[in-house]
Design an enzyme around this catalytic site. Sequence first.
Site, short mmCIF file in Angstrom:
data_model
loop_
_atom_site.label_atom_id
_atom_site.label_comp_id
_atom_site.label_asym_id
_atom_site.label_seq_id
_atom_site.Cartn_x
_atom_site.Cartn_y
_atom_site.Cartn_z
CE LYS A 1 -5.57 9.82 -12.25
NZ LYS A 1 -4.42 8.88 -12.33
CG ASP B 1 -1.84 1.16 1.31
OD1 ASP B 1 -1.67 2.12 0.52
OD2 ASP B 1 -2.76 1.12 2.14
CE1 TYR C 1 -8.75 9.75 -10.33
CE2 TYR C 1 -10.29 10.72 -11.90
CZ TYR C 1 -9.28 9.82 -11.60
OH TYR C 1 -8.80 9.00 -12.59
#
Length: 272
Positions: free
Chosen positions: A168, A74, A164
């Site tokens: 990006k 992780d 999100y």
Amino acid sequence: MRFSNHLKQKLLDKYGPWALVTGASSGIGMELSKRLAEAGFNVVLHGRNPKALNQLSSELEDQWGIVTDTIIADISSTSSVAKLIDSLGDLPIGLFVASAGFGTSGEFVQGDVESEIKMLQVNNLALMMLTHHFARRFAQRSSGGIVLMSSIVGFQGVPNAAHYAATKAYVQSLGEGLHYELKPYGVDVLAAAPGPVASGFGQTANMQMANALRPEDVALPILKALGRKSTVFPGRLTKILILGLRTVPRWGKIRIMDLVMGGMTKHQKATL
């Protein structure tokens, strides 16, 4: 798109013999791992799902006769990223594919801040640390390739996926800058910005996605563009979306994304 023997050999000659793919246990990362194995790369498969990674490892070794290594980790903390880098040892990795990442959706004020922090750490901090490591290593030997998974949502604000999309945007900007910065060192950097892809992403982000691309629609266009472009928009649907938005002003793109994401997240309960 056909995966020609010429392209396979070109990739292997330029970036082999080993590749590292993060997020290889599903989606685009898994598909890129398959295509790289088909080209003859030995592949380090990273992910969080031991069963999926071990199954993929066996499949690639049996089908293509290559060697794989699996790393279950992780990477939502700097210490775990450092351990991943240490575990690679002296493997002659010539290609790094940063596919690990996940998304959240819905109104930002409705989101769980711990989930948002974890997304930021995986999508940006871990990606930056790994990219910095391999950029330095590749620059020192004057060869190597780096693929960073961006998205078409990274080119404007996106209501109902605001954070999100912001992660990006970071990936896209980093990829574009490093493409030119590392070129004199003989290192190729590509930002891959697909449209919606049917993978584990939609389930994780709690989004209902229709008419999405498949991972196999975008993997080969990404590999074909490496070393030729700074950004690739892989898949027919991605190109249609980009062309449709090309002449729209930024504020208009945001309104369109609001409508699109609103449809994908309308099932979510809006309570504060």
